[in-house]
Design a protein around this motif. Structure first.
Motif, short mmCIF file in Angstrom:
data_model
loop_
_atom_site.label_atom_id
_atom_site.label_comp_id
_atom_site.label_asym_id
_atom_site.label_seq_id
_atom_site.Cartn_x
_atom_site.Cartn_y
_atom_site.Cartn_z
N ILE A 130 -0.15 -6.62 -4.79
CA ILE A 130 -0.26 -5.97 -3.47
C ILE A 130 -1.41 -4.97 -3.46
N ALA A 131 -1.58 -4.24 -4.57
CA ALA A 131 -2.70 -3.28 -4.65
C ALA A 131 -4.05 -4.00 -4.58
N VAL A 132 -4.15 -5.18 -5.20
CA VAL A 132 -5.39 -5.95 -5.15
C VAL A 132 -5.69 -6.38 -3.72
N MET A 133 -4.66 -6.87 -3.00
CA MET A 133 -4.87 -7.26 -1.60
C MET A 133 -5.33 -6.07 -0.77
N TRP A 134 -4.73 -4.91 -0.99
CA TRP A 134 -5.07 -3.72 -0.20
C TRP A 134 -6.51 -3.28 -0.46
N SER A 135 -6.89 -3.33 -1.71
CA SER A 135 -8.22 -2.84 -2.06
C SER A 135 -9.34 -3.78 -1.66
N HIS A 136 -9.05 -5.01 -1.24
CA HIS A 136 -10.10 -5.96 -0.89
C HIS A 136 -10.84 -5.53 0.37
N GLY A 137 -10.13 -4.88 1.29
CA GLY A 137 -10.80 -4.33 2.44
C GLY A 137 -10.65 -5.10 3.72
N ASP A 138 -10.22 -6.31 3.68
CA ASP A 138 -10.04 -7.09 4.90
C ASP A 138 -8.83 -6.57 5.66
N GLN A 139 -8.95 -6.48 6.98
CA GLN A 139 -7.85 -5.94 7.79
C GLN A 139 -6.59 -6.80 7.68
N VAL A 140 -6.78 -8.11 7.67
CA VAL A 140 -5.62 -9.01 7.57
C VAL A 140 -4.92 -8.81 6.22
N MET A 141 -5.70 -8.70 5.17
CA MET A 141 -5.11 -8.53 3.84
C MET A 141 -4.39 -7.18 3.72
N THR A 142 -4.98 -6.13 4.29
CA THR A 142 -4.28 -4.84 4.24
C THR A 142 -2.97 -4.89 5.02
N ALA A 143 -2.97 -5.61 6.16
CA ALA A 143 -1.73 -5.74 6.93
C ALA A 143 -0.69 -6.52 6.14
N ILE A 144 -1.15 -7.60 5.48
CA ILE A 144 -0.23 -8.39 4.66
C ILE A 144 0.30 -7.54 3.50
N ALA A 145 -0.56 -6.72 2.91
CA ALA A 145 -0.14 -5.86 1.79
C ALA A 145 0.93 -4.88 2.24
N VAL A 146 0.75 -4.29 3.44
CA VAL A 146 1.76 -3.34 3.95
C VAL A 146 3.09 -4.05 4.18
N MET A 147 3.04 -5.24 4.80
CA MET A 147 4.28 -5.98 5.04
C MET A 147 4.93 -6.41 3.73
N ALA A 148 4.12 -6.81 2.75
CA ALA A 148 4.67 -7.24 1.46
C ALA A 148 5.36 -6.10 0.75
N ILE A 149 4.74 -4.93 0.75
CA ILE A 149 5.34 -3.80 0.04
C ILE A 149 6.61 -3.33 0.74
N ALA A 150 6.62 -3.42 2.09
CA ALA A 150 7.84 -3.05 2.81
C ALA A 150 8.97 -4.03 2.50
N GLY A 151 8.62 -5.34 2.48
CA GLY A 151 9.64 -6.34 2.18
C GLY A 151 10.18 -6.23 0.78
N THR A 152 9.30 -5.99 -0.20
CA THR A 152 9.77 -5.87 -1.58
C THR A 152 10.64 -4.63 -1.78
N LEU A 153 10.30 -3.55 -1.10
CA LEU A 153 11.14 -2.35 -1.20
C LEU A 153 12.52 -2.59 -0.62
N VAL A 154 12.59 -3.30 0.50
CA VAL A 154 13.89 -3.60 1.12
C VAL A 154 14.73 -4.48 0.20
N SER A 155 14.11 -5.53 -0.34
CA SER A 155 14.86 -6.41 -1.25
C SER A 155 15.30 -5.66 -2.50
N ASN A 156 14.46 -4.74 -2.98
CA ASN A 156 14.84 -3.96 -4.15
C ASN A 156 16.00 -3.02 -3.84
N MET A 157 16.03 -2.46 -2.62
CA MET A 157 17.14 -1.59 -2.22
C MET A 157 18.45 -2.37 -2.25
N VAL A 158 18.41 -3.60 -1.77
CA VAL A 158 19.63 -4.40 -1.71
C VAL A 158 20.13 -4.75 -3.10
#
Length: 524
Positions: A105-133
């Motif tokens: 996720i950090a690699v996607m964020w650091s690439h700089g593309d707006q789509v990739m940063t949006a995907i990185a944010v959604m991915a990290i939110a989803g992984t945190l939710v699944s980890n909470m469960v």
């Protein structure tokens, strides 16, 4: 040594949480696989084709490792997997999985593309939710899964393509708020889960109590019905002999048989009643002054005849001087009599039963009393000792066949001792007798002048006195009539209850006294 015990207890406590996490992570397998493929696709579309192969290999290996590390907890009980090795393996797999995806996720964020940063944010939110469960029941599991993602979140403002952007401060604030929100949500979910587990455990405990109670009732019905056959058969047989009257020389012996059988039945019913009262928390205790020395002397006199009849030696240590205490001497005597009865029952002819008491000053003005009853019977086996104070339980099948009984005496005695703030315990070695100890603390009592006697003249009964006794059962009416046929009063033929002709709310009493019919009515 204490650290070893602490570590072992920590691993044992983690095992049940890993069991729940393993089942939850297995349900999340399709989502995790899909996320791995999605990240590979993003790498491909972003021109990072050299990352796709290594990412697929690493993510697949990590997921396979986690699957096999968690699999034992899905198939076996947590108690069998509470050692350090399986626990550490499972925790390592969870941590490795989080680190791998956090780096991607950090690699996607650091690439700089707006789509990739949006995907990185959604991915990290989803992984945190699944980890909470999956880590909802354990703080350790939650932190192992969440810390890599938290680290990625805090690193995002500094690995952004334009770290000097004016939006850097709001981004850092947003990261902090997200982390705090995740922690708060997890803590609330954990609290709700803990309450749910506590409610389920309480429901399971009550279900087990109900099942044990039903089993106890079934055992009670079976044992009592079996044990009552003996005295009932003796009473019926003795009554039949007396009724026939063809052997008048055996009448005293037969009457004694009926009395002994009646006492046996009364003892069984009293134990059942006391057990039911204690279970219903309806047992009440007296608090009156009594002399412990006189209590010991009375016990010795009461059991001396039974010991002589069986050929036993009875050793009771008398007290040198009176000791007045305040308590319930009736219930105390009930406990001691039950212990003495068992000691005499299990001690063979020629043996010795001892009853002693020791006292010492207790807290405040109380006196700590320890009563000891020792026998020379066969002793109690270790497996029987574990169920010694269980209701409707005998030491063994042979004991039940040989000596009978409902198995309630010791249970009631221990419960009475605890109601009085004491404890009843036992120690024994198989084949070497048994020792029962009643430990209780009682306040000091006030001596009562034994010389005081009631000097009032006894009442003079009128020979023409007629007694009317009322009961709704025929057997009780006949018993009352038989008991009232004394020199001081005339016999009552019978008394009955019924609904009067006035309708509901009035009870009618009909009786026969001296052969004449009487009827009365009174309002209930």
């Amino acid at each position: 040594m204490d650290d070893d015990r602490l570590d072992a207890s920590w691993f044992a406590a983690m095992a049940p949480h890993l069991t729940l996490a393993a089942r939850e992570r297995l349900k999340q397998t399709p989502v995790r696989v899909t996320m791995g493929l999605l990240i590979a696709w993003v790498f491909w579309m972003a021109g990072l084709k050299s990352f796709v192969g290594p990412w697929l290999a690493i993510s697949t290996a990590v997921q396979i490792f986690e699957y096999f590390a968690m699999e034992p907890y899905r198939r076996r009980s947590a108690a069998a997997l509470s050692d350090a090795r399986p626990v550490l393996t499972a925790l390592s797999s969870a941590g490795l999985f989080s680190i791998t995806f956090a780096v991607a996720i950090a690699v996607m964020w650091s690439h700089g593309d707006q789509v990739m940063t949006a995907i990185a944010v959604m991915a990290i939110a989803g992984t945190l939710v699944s980890n909470m469960v999956s880590g909802i029941g354990s703080q350790t599991l939650f932190l192992i899964g969440a810390l890599p993602y938290f680290a990625t979140l805090f690193a995002m403002p500094f690995i952004a393509p334009k770290p000097a952007s004016p939006a850097l401060a709001p981004l850092i604030g947003s990261v902090i708020l997200l982390v705090l929100a995740v922690i708060v949500i997890w803590s609330r979910l954990k609290s709700a889960r803990a309450q749910e587990v506590a409610a389920l455990n309480e429901a399971q405990r009550r279900l087990e109590q109900a099942e044990r109670a039903m089993a106890d009732r079934a055992a009670m019905a079976a044992i009592v019905s079996h044990e009552l056959r003996t005295p009932v058969s003796a009473i019926l047989a003795g009554a039949h002999v007396i009724r026939k009257g063809d052997r008048p020389e055996t009448t005293p012996e037969t009457a004694q048989l009926i009395m002994d059988a009646g006492r046996l039945m009364t003892g069984m019913l009293n134990d059942l009643l006391d057990h039911s009262k204690i279970e219903a928390r309806a047992m009440t205790l007296e608090a009156r002054d009594f002399d412990l020395a006189a209590f010991m002397d009375d016990t010795a006199r009461f059991w001396a005849a039974a010991a002589d009849e069986k050929g036993l030696r009875l050793g009771v240590s008398p007290m040198a001087e009176p000791l007045w205490l305040k308590g319930d001497p009736f219930r105390l005597r009930q406990i001691v009599n039950n212990l003495m009865s068992n000691a005499l029952k299990f001690t063979p002819q020629g043996g010795c039963v001892t009853f002693g008491v020791t006292t010492r000053d207790g807290a405040l003005d109380d006196v700590a009393v320890v009563m000891t009853v020792a026998d020379q019977g066969p002793g109690i086996a270790p497996d029987a000792m574990a169920r010694l104070f269980s209701p409707f339980a005998q030491g063994s099948a042979q004991v039940a066949r040989t000596y009978g009984g409902t198995g309630l005496g010791l249970t009631v005695s221990r419960d009475l001792a605890r109601l009085m703030g004491g404890e009843l315990s036992a120690r024994s070695e198989d084949g070497q007798g048994a020792v029962f100890m009643l430990e209780i603390s009682l306040p000091r009592g006030v001596p009562v002048d034994q010389a005081l006697e009631d000097t009032a003249a006894p009442p003079v009964l009128d020979r023409r006195l007629r007694v009317l006794a009322v009961d709704d059962h025929e057997i009780n009416r006949r018993t009352l009539a038989l008991g009232s046929a004394s020199p001081g009063c005339r016999a009552v033929d019978g008394v009955g209850w019924g609904i009067g002709p006035e309708g509901p709310g009035r009870a009618g009493v009909r009786c026969r006294v001296d052969g004449r019919q009487h009827a009365r009515h009174r309002r209930q």
